[in-house]
Design an enzyme around this catalytic site. Structure first.
Site, short mmCIF file in Angstrom:
data_model
loop_
_atom_site.label_atom_id
_atom_site.label_comp_id
_atom_site.label_asym_id
_atom_site.label_seq_id
_atom_site.Cartn_x
_atom_site.Cartn_y
_atom_site.Cartn_z
N ASN A 51 -36.77 50.26 63.57
CA ASN A 51 -37.84 49.34 63.02
C ASN A 51 -39.40 49.98 63.01
O ASN A 51 -39.61 50.53 64.09
CB ASN A 51 -37.81 48.17 63.89
CG ASN A 51 -38.58 46.93 63.38
OD1 ASN A 51 -40.04 47.00 63.56
ND2 ASN A 51 -38.29 46.03 62.53
N THR A 63 -33.86 42.27 59.14
CA THR A 63 -35.26 42.67 58.46
C THR A 63 -35.38 42.65 57.12
O THR A 63 -36.41 43.13 56.60
CB THR A 63 -35.59 44.10 59.15
OG1 THR A 63 -34.74 45.01 58.52
CG2 THR A 63 -35.88 44.20 60.58
N SER A 101 -34.31 47.07 52.21
CA SER A 101 -34.09 47.35 50.79
C SER A 101 -33.44 48.84 51.01
O SER A 101 -33.98 49.84 51.85
CB SER A 101 -35.11 47.26 49.68
OG SER A 101 -35.39 46.07 49.71
N TYR A 114 -45.22 51.61 47.44
CA TYR A 114 -44.90 52.01 48.86
C TYR A 114 -46.25 53.25 49.08
O TYR A 114 -46.11 54.07 48.31
CB TYR A 114 -43.66 52.92 48.93
CG TYR A 114 -43.21 53.11 50.19
CD1 TYR A 114 -42.25 52.66 50.83
CD2 TYR A 114 -43.58 54.13 50.96
CE1 TYR A 114 -41.72 52.72 51.83
CE2 TYR A 114 -43.23 54.52 52.30
CZ TYR A 114 -42.16 53.89 52.75
OH TYR A 114 -41.87 54.24 54.10
#
Lengths: 569, 569
Positions: B156, B232, B235, B489
């Protein structure tokens, strides 16, 4: 089916210019089912459920004036507060308005309304014109402690609209019908902002001239609203292509006592437990949905629904599964079992001339092929997109249909299906007139469980028919396909006695119990309301139900937003 | 990038046989990025962010033994209770174990761990082997009032894993790594039941031999778990085809104090506010996810990633949008802006012989065509399915690429991309060694807002770089396409000074603020944790956040499940 036939009862209301269905049944005043030109229909019904459509004893719904309708409990205080917000003309307490807003259109609702059963009606119907008016009404509900039940098109069939019988507080039916506009189309993104009270046809009528379609066509399309679809997690007939309403809904606005929840329209997000998905299916319990941003699509170059026949139900199911696994992406995948197929043929108009000859020829051809035509199953598969896309998809599907022994029967029946697809609900009223009760139950399950579930439902329904002492009919179709499974949609009917609701309860319970026992969900696209609430614990487990109740209680501790729906409390 | 290079610090832990990443950085001990065979890399970095990779001053992470690690506060009572449940060997309080479970792998985490900053560590790491053990641990947490933080692969990057600094209660990191099996594949339905602690490669290793794939490949794939993906709302790189984890997840099981929430695997359901979607993205705040039923796919006949070049970023975006609107259904749609494209070329190994000649030829060809090669953008588009499907899709895409002035450059770069696609996170550690800080932020927005958002983010980031007095680089790619929009992104990097986190905070805030200002979501697929919590109010509106907080508080009134994450409280 939509042939005009004058009705003896009036549906005129004393409210604003918002379209409503008949107070006593489905659809438009003056439109009803009849079988005058469908010679096979009465014999089919006689054979299947023992009801004689040609008998003299036709029930007539009571005259509105004979109904015993509870008085409105609206106080001068609340009436004043509401009138200040929306104007006096938009706070309506007339009996007809209150009756129209008491129920949806389930068989339970139709029977209760025909029998004048009104344990509780809304005390007023309020018609806001803007989100800001909705916000003021919600604030007033806190101040004056009244209950709000949001009302879209009134087509719900799971008891999501009725006031709870023991409700002591004032109950307002919040009719969203004046919020009926497409506000904006983002043509670059394929997103449209639409007011929650906009009915299906009005959405398409505002989108189509600009080259767009929403593509959401539930059975209730002609009489339901976008807000209602979102509040009940609706699916449409073409959801295989366009997605269920949960996929279609990108953003939304919902009025709550502390302000407007704004879910911005984004293609996908990873931000925490999804608020969007909490509001979807909330049936008015979290607040009042005022606006939804939906994905829209360019009107396709070509649109076709083709009909197919399969030798058996099993073959039809296998073919639908193979299509879902293939590269084909049809907009509709539907196959009826043998009983529903027989019913489809029985509701066709009399074949004459060439079409009769074609039909006879087909029957002979199938018998030569070795089919037992009593077992054959009718399927409709829809295609949308460019010419080339439609052509390619039809070829991919044809191969699969052939593999499972099926047969393409062309565009004719598909065109007919397409024209009549929103008419089925009219049948229930007609059937009630003749002493029959009919309703539906639908579920979804993985492919591996579909046939066992189907068999389980049949066994359970037939045991239930026997228990209540009726000759019953249950029929089914697969209505939506997914990668992992499909939706099965059951219609059941029987000749009812003096206590139709007691009989219905036994049959409905048997079917829903079988859904749960066989791994299906309590509902695929009709929502929960009061009708399905008893199965929620089975559907999502006791700790799951507690989690959901915790959300509802924390969101609405005083229980002013449509209390009782979904969880039963 | 995954060339082995011995590291000087040990990652060995004293816990059970569960794979963990390096305590001080990304990935496996002994694997690191180096640029020895990438001659263009150091000059690129020097030009863009002023960091000299060839200088002598290389930071070295502290030796583990020099770290000042808070003692475990585990009491004998709780240690005894936990040991009774999972066995003494599976309750670990060693420093290395506790450090490995303190943070995820964000740049904030890497900087804190390199600097020995541990305001709070878990007091023990507990390794359950079964759901029933998880249930007993949850019951013990109620009895003994301790906090549970579920831990998957530890990848994470939004601060979802750390104990809150002021936490006075005992904190347990619940490592799910022993729940690592594919329990069942329903081959008829394309559904697999998989334990939540199973890491990406172990999922595919158990599915592939039976002919199936999950198709979920986030950047963190090699070091993250199914439970973590669900918690979370992850994708994957191929989500254009396989869907985000929210689409993939059909059923799940989550342990709560009052029992196990069971969401049965069905293709679609209309039952109330979706519990499935509440648990997706819940980051441990609603309970402990133990098992997920996911949709799986037959391994495709053919799988190819092709590379394309576009003359400009705008052309690349337009092409991706046109592909999303077309009949083509690629598995990957990705286009990098000019800076990321330059970076990609700079991290390529030295071109020699034929490939160098081809590269020179391409450059000459593009110049002849009139391209400004400093502006060109590299794109990867993936195809999966039957030979015929792949072939047809490539033809559809080629037409669109051509329309927007792009150029196919074949399979070579695509193969390379495919091989190296999980290596990028190693770069951050290498960069930190040389005094640079790098991290990422991602969002999604409608197509109409994508370019304004991109420009807004660039302006905001550059202002922020100036404000903190650094030469900064920000680069971007479009990583996922949807009908209504896409994910952008962003990667940003700068040469940091003495207080890298203060600089990072300014830059990160500028970027996230720009997402919100320009209509993007706070995160498309990294989740919220503590890092994104400050933007939740902007993201879902204050009444939306209150609704979410209500759910969390009602689900966990004592705040024992990973408190503080998502909403900040």
């Amino acid at each position: 089916m939509t042939d005009l036939k004058p009705s003896t009862t009036s549906g005129a209301t004393d409210g604003p210019d918002v379209k409503h269905m008949k107070w006593w049944g489905w659809g438009l005043e003056g439109t009803a089912f009849h079988h005058d030109d469908k010679p096979a229909f009465a014999p089919f019904v006689k054979k299947m459920v023992g009801v004689d459509l040609n008998s003299e004893s036709v029930a007539v719904a009571p005259a509105f004036d004979d109904l015993d309708i509870p008085s409105s409990r609206l106080t001068a205080d609340v009436a004043g507060a509401l009138s200040l917000i929306v104007g006096e003309d938009h706070v309506v307490i007339g009996d007809m308005e209150r009756v129209v807003h008491t129920y949806g259109k389930s068989i339970r609702d139709l029977i209760r309304i025909r029998n004048g059963v009104f344990p509780r009606t809304p005390d007023a119907v309020v018609y806001p014109a803007t989100e800001s008016e909705v916000a003021k009404i919600v604030a007033a509900s806190t101040e004056h402690d009244f209950v709000i039940i949001p009302f879209g098109g009134g087509s719900n069939i799971v008891g999501s609209l009725e006031p709870m019988p023991g409700e002591d507080r004032i109950v307002i039916s919040l009719d969203m019908g004046r919020l009926d506009r497409v506000l904006d189309i983002d043509e670059d993104s394929g997103l449209a902002r639409i007011q929650a009270g906009t009915q299906g046809p009005d959405i398409e009528a505002q989108l189509n001239p600009r080259g767009w379609t929403l593509g959401h066509f539930p059975d209730s399309f002609t009489h339901s609203t976008l807000g209602g679809w979102v509040a009940t997690r609706s699916s449409g007939m073409q959801s295989d292509k366009f997605g269920d309403i949960a996929d279609i809904t990108r953003g939304l606005r919902m009025v709550r006592p502390d302000g407007v929840v704004v879910i911005r329209a984004v293609p996908s997000a990873s931000t925490g437990p999804s608020l969007r998905e909490m509001i979807l299916g909330s049936e008015g319990r979290l607040g009042v949905i005022t606006e939804v941003t939906v994905q829209v699509h360019r009107i396709p170059e070509k649109r076709e629904i083709l009909a197919y026949l399969f030798p058996t139900w099993e073959a039809g199911l296998k073919a639908m599964q193979a299509i879902a696994e293939s590269d084909a992406t049809p907009s509709v995948t539907r196959v009826s079992n043998e009983f529903e197929t027989e019913m489809s043929f029985a509701t066709s108009k009399e074949s004459k001339g060439v079409s009769a000859l074609v039909m006879q020829g087909l029957q002979r051809f199938l018998k030569v092929k070795g089919w037992d035509t009593a077992k054959m199953c009718l399927s409709f598969i829809g295609y949308e997109g460019s010419d080339e896309h439609v052509d390619r998809n039809q070829k991919l599907v044809n191969k699969i249909v052939k593999k499972y022994g099926g047969l393409g029967v062309g565009k004719g029946p598909g065109v007919l299906y397409d024209q009549k697809k929103f008419d089925t609900p009219y049948l229930r009223d007609f059937f009630l007139d003749h002493g029959g009760a009919a309703d539906v139950s639908e579920t979804s399950a993985p492919w591996s469980k579909l046939l066992p579930l189907y068999n389980g439902v049949y066994a359970a329904a037939n045991r239930a028919f026997e228990k209540v002492g009726v000759q019953g009919l249950i029929m089914a179709h697969l209505s939506h396909s997914y990668h992992t499974g499909a939706c099965l949609y059951f219609t059941f009917a029987f000749e009812h006695g003096d206590r139709p609701l007691e009989q219905y309860d036994v049959v409905k319970k048997a079917i829903q119990d079988a859904f749960i026992a066989e791994g299906g969900t309590v509902s695929h696209h009709h929502g929960v309301g009061l009708e399905h609430a008893p199965w929620m614990r089975d559907d999502v487990s006791a700790p799951g139900l507690a989690l959901m109740q915790g959300l509802l209680d924390s969101a609405d501790p005083a229980g002013r937003f449509n209390p009782g729906k979904v969880t039963g409390k």
